[in-house]
Design a protein around this motif. Structure first.
Motif, short mmCIF file in Angstrom:
data_model
loop_
_atom_site.label_atom_id
_atom_site.label_comp_id
_atom_site.label_asym_id
_atom_site.label_seq_id
_atom_site.Cartn_x
_atom_site.Cartn_y
_atom_site.Cartn_z
N ASP A 80 -0.78 1.07 8.05
CA ASP A 80 -1.13 2.45 8.31
C ASP A 80 -2.35 2.61 9.50
OD1 ASP A 80 1.04 3.18 7.07
OD2 ASP A 80 -0.23 4.09 5.35
N HIS A 106 5.29 13.89 10.68
CA HIS A 106 3.99 13.73 11.38
C HIS A 106 3.32 15.00 11.25
CE1 HIS A 106 1.24 12.20 14.40
NE2 HIS A 106 1.56 11.21 14.05
N ARG A 158 -2.60 3.92 16.62
CA ARG A 158 -4.00 4.59 16.50
C ARG A 158 -4.86 3.87 17.40
NH1 ARG A 158 -1.59 7.08 12.69
NH2 ARG A 158 -1.32 6.47 10.87
N SER A 174 8.01 -0.27 8.74
CA SER A 174 7.00 -0.67 9.42
C SER A 174 6.26 -1.65 8.68
CB SER A 174 5.96 0.54 9.42
OG SER A 174 4.63 0.04 10.09
N SER A 212 1.95 4.39 12.57
CA SER A 212 2.94 5.19 12.01
C SER A 212 3.99 5.22 12.73
CB SER A 212 2.43 6.43 11.59
OG SER A 212 2.36 7.43 12.65
#
Lengths: 242, 473
Positions: B134, B145, B179, B130, B138
């Motif tokens: 963060d 997770h 997010r 990635s 994620s």
């Protein structure tokens, strides 16, 4: 048959089960503009379709030649290659296919027709066709008037020997009509384009000078004359001819 | 209100076909897809428990047959599950050597800039990267997770038949968790490589959660590294090589689009010509949220994709697209459900494709507008070009409307290249064969233009042009 002639002789044609053109004859020479006027149902659009070989129409008799070439024996695309162009009354949308792509494909590979792109821009300027439409898929999301400019633009790029204009004046505003009429008129001088302009109204002939006017009724030419014939028809209507 | 056309089907018929009914019959006795084999897969305790429950449930359910409404026209009766065994159950990781990594990297690079990369090989996670922080998202195994257990099955509630089998045998379910409020510029790329020997069954599983107000794109590829159907410079099976292996691939993707979020999702399937695919993509779209999904189907022997999109929040919108090309005797099978349960929701579906040679496509879709989904607007369109006499397309659009104040329309076309379009081009002096090429290429270009992610758009456009045989390059 001599060169520079588009000859329709005793043409009989229609749709299955119905004869619509009942022995139509006329001859257009290079550089001439002939108007074919007639009321609804007289066979005007059928004439345009039959000349270009649209599926669904059938020829019952007669001949059509372009510079001596028997057009009726040829498939549509070869009629175009022989020098015939049809500006359609209702140009068809072809999603995903652009103008430049279709015009490039319209001529044989390696022919003397390089520079389609340049001609396209020049012609667009001459008839006021918005440049931003050039990359659009053919006729997709174009107004009626833009479609007719588009047909005229293609005529200018392809430079056919003879053009049939099927109600090119329908759906056009005054300015667009003037642009289209002027471009076609100029083509008659530039490369000797012969024109068969099919129309319901005289107003096209205000911007495109007709050397000969034919009145079509019930599938036949019932009167032929000079531009004064168009004025007579305009004044008195078609009733006298049907 | 546009007038619905076609034949509305009574809710009962669809409900029976579209959900798990009570199962009275004892399920099949399968030698390989057993709870014991599911229990042999690695993973955290909750995942092992979850697999086991699903395997038990699958084992006690009858297999679908072509008599079931949602399997009509399919080839499901020809699928012999005994010929397959789940990947990952008895392996020591040595197969990973077979990963043609240069090839996969070239493919991934062809998609342009990305925010993250997940590669699975026969269902086993092989690469994870990635580049987004963060604080944005994620990307990883569900088992890594915190909410992994809850996230699996959030969208696909009460799975049955093949999604249930995926629950039982997916080795490394992947979670992409964006997010709330995050704006992720480049898409996350997920590649499921299928490379095992004949008889391998692979169960890719991806869950995307787009948090409230987030914006993100995901490109998910299910590829047979040797099929060569993607226009990334590699060639397909060459004549004289071994016959393509028969495999089973059951990808399940869950897309959870929270309120005010925007998710662009592109899936591309380029499996080998003898592979069975039974894919399921399910989405829920929250209030004022948008899903723009685009599925491309190129390969597979029998390749099925079920797309369920549930609009559960006020003013949610889904735009569903698919492009496909069938060749040889392959069958591409699409089943869609646009499920409106909230007011002012819109769904706009357009599935377009072509069948050539002796291939066959199926489109069967349902618009359901539930009571309370007032002022909803649903469109469902399916266009099928039939390019050869031996090819065939079935198209079955349907409506099930329980609310009055809604707009719904559906329509489909099945047929050869449009005669009027061909005539128009021919009237300009274009040969019939060339005219048809232009029209077919234009057909695909017009739909490739709608791929919502720019990097994927180029690859999709080139791949469709190549597969349709009308590449302009």
């Amino acid at each position: 048959m001599s060169a520079g002639e588009f000859v329709i002789e005793d043409l009989r044609a229609g749709i299955p089960g119905r004869e619509i053109l009942k022995g139509l004859s006329l001859t257009v020479r290079s550089g001439e503009v002939h108007a074919v006027m007639g009321p609804n149902g007289s066979g005007k659009s059928t004439l345009a379709h039959v000349l270009m070989g649209r599926p669904g129409y059938e020829v019952l008799g007669g001949t059509v030649t372009l510079d001596g070439v028997d057009l009726l024996a040829l498939p549509t695309w070869q009629r175009a290659r022989a020098g015939l162009f049809l500006a359609m009354q209702h140009p068809i949308e072809v999603p995903g296919v652009s103008l430049v792509e279709s015009l490039t494909a319209a001529r044989p590979v390696g022919g003397a027709d390089d520079g389609v792109g340049e001609r396209l821009h020049a012609e667009a300027a001459r008839i006021g066709f918005d440049e931003r439409f050039l990359d659009r898929p053919l006729n997709v999301d174009l107004s009626g008037g833009e479609r007719k400019r588009n047909e005229t633009l293609q005529l200018g790029v392809l430079r056919p020997k003879f053009a049939v204009l099927d109600e090119i004046d329908s759906g056009l505003d005054v300015d667009a009509l003037a642009d289209v009429g002027r471009r076609v008129q100029e083509a008659t001088g530039e490369w000797g384009l012969g024109v068969l302009a099919i129309t319901h109204f005289r107003r096209l002939l205000d911007v495109l000078h007709a050397d000969v006017v034919h009145v079509l009724a019930d599938g036949r030419v019932v009167a032929t004359g000079g531009s004064e014939l168009a004025e007579t028809v305009d004044r008195t209507g078609y009733a006298a001819y049907t | 209100m546009r007038t619905p056309t076609g034949n509305p089907v009574s809710p009962g018929v669809w409900t029976r076909g579209w959900s798990t009914g009570p199962r009275s019959a004892r399920g099949p006795t399968l030698p390989t897809f057993t709870p014991e084999n599911a229990a042999g897969l690695p993973g955290s305790p909750w995942l092992v428990r979850r697999r086991n429950a699903a395997a038990e449930s699958f084992a006690s359910s009858p297999l679908p047959t072509e008599k079931d409404e949602v399997w009509r026209y399919s080839r499901i009766d020809r699928l012999d599950l005994d010929r397959f065994q789940p990947a990952g159950s008895a392996r020591a990781g040595t197969d990973v050597v077979a990963l043609p990594s240069a090839r996969i990297h070239a493919l991934v690079d062809a998609l342009g800039p990305r925010s993250g990369l997940v590669v699975t090989v026969d269902g086993v996670l092989a690469t994870l990267a990635s580049t987004a922080g963060d604080d944005l998202l994620s990307v990883g195994r569900a088992t890594d997770h915190d909410e992994g257990e809850a996230l699996l099955g959030t969208v696909l509630v009460d799975p049955h038949d093949f999604p249930l089998l995926n629950d039982a045998f997916s080795v490394d379910p992947v979670v992409i968790d964006v997010r709330p409020g995050a704006s992720v510029v480049d898409p996350v790329v997920v590649v499921h490589v299928v490379s095992g020997s004949a008889g391998t069954a692979v169960f890719p599983r991806t869950v995307v959660r787009a948090g409230s107000g987030s914006t993100v794109g995901v490109v998910e590829l299910v590829v047979d590294a040797a099929s060569g159907l993607l226009a990334d410079g590699h060639t397909a099976w060459s004549p004289g090589s071994e016959p393509p292996p028969e495999r089973l691939v059951v990808p399940v993707t869950e897309l959870e689009v929270h309120d005010d979020a925007s998710l662009a999702y592109v899936s591309i399937q380029s499996l080998g010509p003898a592979t069975w695919q039974l894919a399921h993509q399910a989405s829920t779209i929250g209030a004022h949220a948008t899903l723009s999904s685009y599925a491309v189907a190129l390969g597979g022997g029998y390749a099925r994709l079920r797309t369920d999109s549930a609009l559960v929040g006020d003013s949610g919108a889904s735009r569903l697209r698919a492009a496909f090309i069938g060749r040889d005797d392959q069958m591409l099978d699409f089943r869609t459900l646009q499920d409106h349960s909230a007011p002012r929701t819109t769904s706009d579906l357009l599935f377009m494709g072509a069948v050539a040679e002796t291939s066959h496509s199926v489109y069967s879709g349902l618009i359901r507008v539930r009571r309370g989904a007032v002022k909803s607007d649903a469109v469902q369109t399916n266009h099928n070009l039939v390019l050869d006499e031996g090819a065939h397309a079935d198209s079955v659009p349907n409506l099930d409307i329980e609310e009055n104040d809604v707009k719904c329309s559906h329509g489909s076309t099945v047929g050869p290249v449009d005669e009027d379009q061909r005539y128009y081009l021919e009237s300009r002096g274009i040969e019939p064969e060339r005219a048809e090429q232009l029209i077919v290429a234009g057909f695909f270009e017009s739909i490739a233009d709608q791929v919502p992610l720019a990097g994927a758009r180029d690859l999709v456009g080139r791949s469709l042009a190549e597969r349709s045989g009308v590449s302009r390059g």
